[in-house]
Design a protein around this motif. Sequence first.
Motif, PDB file in Angstrom:
ATOM      1  N   SER A   1      -1.561  14.109  -5.056  1.00 29.92           N
ATOM      2  CA  SER A   1      -1.500  13.309  -6.286  1.00 29.92           C
ATOM      3  C   SER A   1      -1.511  11.815  -5.992  1.00 29.92           C
ATOM      4  CB  SER A   1      -0.237  13.672  -7.087  1.00 29.92           C
ATOM      5  OG  SER A   1      -0.201  15.043  -7.387  1.00 29.92           O
ATOM      6  N   LEU A   2      -2.210  11.427  -4.939  1.00 32.43           N
ATOM      7  CA  LEU A   2      -2.250  10.007  -4.574  1.00 32.43           C
ATOM      8  C   LEU A   2      -3.231   9.247  -5.461  1.00 32.43           C
ATOM      9  CD1 LEU A   2      -2.216  10.109  -0.665  1.00 32.43           C
ATOM     10  CD2 LEU A   2      -0.298   9.905  -2.251  1.00 32.43           C
ATOM     11  N   ASN A   3      -2.974   7.955  -5.579  1.00 33.89           N
ATOM     12  CA  ASN A   3      -3.853   7.071  -6.338  1.00 33.89           C
ATOM     13  C   ASN A   3      -3.605   5.646  -5.864  1.00 33.89           C
ATOM     14  OD1 ASN A   3      -5.583   5.969  -8.218  1.00 33.89           O
ATOM     15  ND2 ASN A   3      -4.221   6.244  -9.964  1.00 33.89           N
ATOM     16  N   PRO A   4      -4.614   4.935  -5.368  1.00 39.07           N
ATOM     17  CA  PRO A   4      -4.400   3.542  -4.979  1.00 39.07           C
ATOM     18  C   PRO A   4      -3.843   2.745  -6.163  1.00 39.07           C
ATOM     19  CG  PRO A   4      -6.558   4.299  -4.278  1.00 39.07           C
ATOM     20  CD  PRO A   4      -6.013   5.349  -5.193  1.00 39.07           C
ATOM     21  N   GLY A   5      -2.867   1.902  -5.906  1.00 36.97           N
ATOM     22  CA  GLY A   5      -2.208   1.173  -6.979  1.00 36.97           C
ATOM     23  C   GLY A   5      -2.319  -0.330  -6.822  1.00 36.97           C
ATOM     24  N   PHE A   6      -1.606  -1.022  -7.705  1.00 36.38           N
ATOM     25  CA  PHE A   6      -1.505  -2.483  -7.695  1.00 36.38           C
ATOM     26  C   PHE A   6      -0.021  -2.819  -7.651  1.00 36.38           C
ATOM     27  CE2 PHE A   6      -5.639  -1.612  -9.319  1.00 36.38           C
ATOM     28  CZ  PHE A   6      -6.437  -2.709  -9.015  1.00 36.38           C
ATOM     29  N   TYR A   7       0.348  -3.720  -6.733  1.00 35.60           N
ATOM     30  CA  TYR A   7       1.769  -3.966  -6.487  1.00 35.60           C
ATOM     31  C   TYR A   7       2.072  -5.448  -6.313  1.00 35.60           C
ATOM     32  CZ  TYR A   7       1.328   0.968  -5.306  1.00 35.60           C
ATOM     33  OH  TYR A   7       1.029   2.307  -5.336  1.00 35.60           O
ATOM     34  N   HIS A   8       3.177  -5.880  -6.925  1.00 36.17           N
ATOM     35  CA  HIS A   8       3.738  -7.189  -6.614  1.00 36.17           C
ATOM     36  C   HIS A   8       4.394  -7.124  -5.233  1.00 36.17           C
ATOM     37  CE1 HIS A   8       3.355  -8.797 -10.717  1.00 36.17           C
ATOM     38  NE2 HIS A   8       3.832  -7.655 -11.158  1.00 36.17           N
ATOM     39  N   VAL A   9       4.184  -8.152  -4.422  1.00 40.28           N
ATOM     40  CA  VAL A   9       4.897  -8.254  -3.156  1.00 40.28           C
ATOM     41  C   VAL A   9       6.222  -8.967  -3.426  1.00 40.28           C
ATOM     42  CG1 VAL A   9       4.850  -9.124  -0.792  1.00 40.28           C
ATOM     43  CG2 VAL A   9       2.716  -8.392  -1.888  1.00 40.28           C
ATOM     44  N   LEU A  10       7.328  -8.264  -3.202  1.00 38.57           N
ATOM     45  CA  LEU A  10       8.643  -8.848  -3.495  1.00 38.57           C
ATOM     46  C   LEU A  10       9.265  -9.507  -2.272  1.00 38.57           C
ATOM     47  CD1 LEU A  10      10.284  -6.167  -5.836  1.00 38.57           C
ATOM     48  CD2 LEU A  10       8.873  -8.159  -6.438  1.00 38.57           C
ATOM     49  N   GLU A  11       9.303  -8.790  -1.143  1.00 39.77           N
ATOM     50  CA  GLU A  11       9.948  -9.365   0.036  1.00 39.77           C
ATOM     51  C   GLU A  11       9.583  -8.588   1.284  1.00 39.77           C
ATOM     52  OE1 GLU A  11      14.274  -8.515   0.252  1.00 39.77           O
ATOM     53  OE2 GLU A  11      14.000  -7.601  -1.719  1.00 39.77           O
ATOM     54  N   CYS A  12       9.865  -9.213   2.430  1.00 40.50           N
ATOM     55  CA  CYS A  12       9.721  -8.564   3.726  1.00 40.50           C
ATOM     56  C   CYS A  12      11.090  -8.064   4.147  1.00 40.50           C
ATOM     57  CB  CYS A  12       9.169  -9.543   4.759  1.00 40.50           C
ATOM     58  SG  CYS A  12       8.994  -8.847   6.418  1.00 40.50           S
ATOM     59  N   GLU A  13      11.141  -6.869   4.740  1.00 43.16           N
ATOM     60  CA  GLU A  13      12.413  -6.223   5.043  1.00 43.16           C
ATOM     61  C   GLU A  13      12.669  -6.029   6.531  1.00 43.16           C
ATOM     62  OE1 GLU A  13      15.179  -4.924   3.349  1.00 43.16           O
ATOM     63  OE2 GLU A  13      14.470  -6.250   1.789  1.00 43.16           O
ATOM     64  N   SER A  14      11.897  -6.678   7.401  1.00 46.55           N
ATOM     65  CA  SER A  14      12.142  -6.449   8.825  1.00 46.55           C
ATOM     66  C   SER A  14      11.688  -7.648   9.641  1.00 46.55           C
ATOM     67  CB  SER A  14      11.408  -5.196   9.305  1.00 46.55           C
ATOM     68  OG  SER A  14      10.016  -5.425   9.385  1.00 46.55           O
ATOM     69  N   GLU A  15      12.310  -7.792  10.820  1.00 50.84           N
ATOM     70  CA  GLU A  15      11.935  -8.870  11.731  1.00 50.84           C
ATOM     71  C   GLU A  15      10.525  -8.681  12.272  1.00 50.84           C
ATOM     72  OE1 GLU A  15      14.857  -9.199  14.751  1.00 50.84           O
ATOM     73  OE2 GLU A  15      16.465  -9.822  13.386  1.00 50.84           O
ATOM     74  N   SER A  16      10.042  -7.455  12.267  1.00 51.66           N
ATOM     75  CA  SER A  16       8.699  -7.193  12.786  1.00 51.66           C
ATOM     76  C   SER A  16       7.612  -7.585  11.799  1.00 51.66           C
ATOM     77  CB  SER A  16       8.551  -5.704  13.120  1.00 51.66           C
ATOM     78  OG  SER A  16       8.594  -4.927  11.934  1.00 51.66           O
ATOM     79  N   ASP A  17       8.002  -7.949  10.560  1.00 51.57           N
ATOM     80  CA  ASP A  17       7.036  -8.288   9.503  1.00 51.57           C
ATOM     81  C   ASP A  17       6.107  -7.130   9.182  1.00 51.57           C
ATOM     82  OD1 ASP A  17       8.013 -10.863   9.144  1.00 51.57           O
ATOM     83  OD2 ASP A  17       6.694 -11.712  10.671  1.00 51.57           O
TER      84      ASP A  17
END
Length: 226
Positions: free
Chosen positions: A108-124
């Motif tokens: 049931s996958l479907n490519p979406g559209f997303y706001h980028v809110l934040e980065c959650e790791s030191e590795s980026d």
Amino acid sequence: MKAVKNNSVYFPDKEQEDLLGVLDEIFYFLIQHFAETIMEETEHIISRMNISDTLAERIFPQLVWWTTFCSPIGSEKITIFQHYLQLNKHRFENKGSFTQDVLVSWLSLNPGFYHVLECESESDRVFIFKDVFGGDTKIVRINQRIFLTPKRGEIITGLLIPMGNATYITQGGLFHIPEELAQKVLRKIIPYFKKHAISTDYDFNPQLYPSLAMITLNMMEKVYEK
């Protein structure tokens, strides 16, 4: 729904490592058996878009994944992923419920559209994305070695693949919509979705993604022409 931090997105467990291997297998499967179909489908979609070669190359990976997981093909009218599952059904029958549940979710996958809110790791590599249609937040790990880092305020479009434990990965080539264009794009694609959707749940409308991508790319092309 708010995304909850989960260490498995930073350190995949054995079952998730196995799922990453399945994704590699799917890629080789489509190249070996459906390369011509993939090229025909993606070229047909791109031919309807009045865009430059540069934008076509940038959206191409997401159209490949859309064709693989979302577009029924052939006389059987099933997706390439469903073909893969049928041929490998015997291998997954004895897998645990975790793996089986994740594989079912890929139907049931479907490519979406997303706001980028934040980065959650030191590795980026780990980010929080917010679905522009449903409002859900998702913890996403970018899986490829070389990638363009998502920036807060951008909109990202592409396929996010569930990996269990409320985490997702991407397999390649997320498409970035710059912050200065984000709201203009949303004012076009959200009304289009509401008008043409067969379900209020975005995931049940995979047939709309090529059109939503075309609207987005045509807007970006107009900006680049100036």
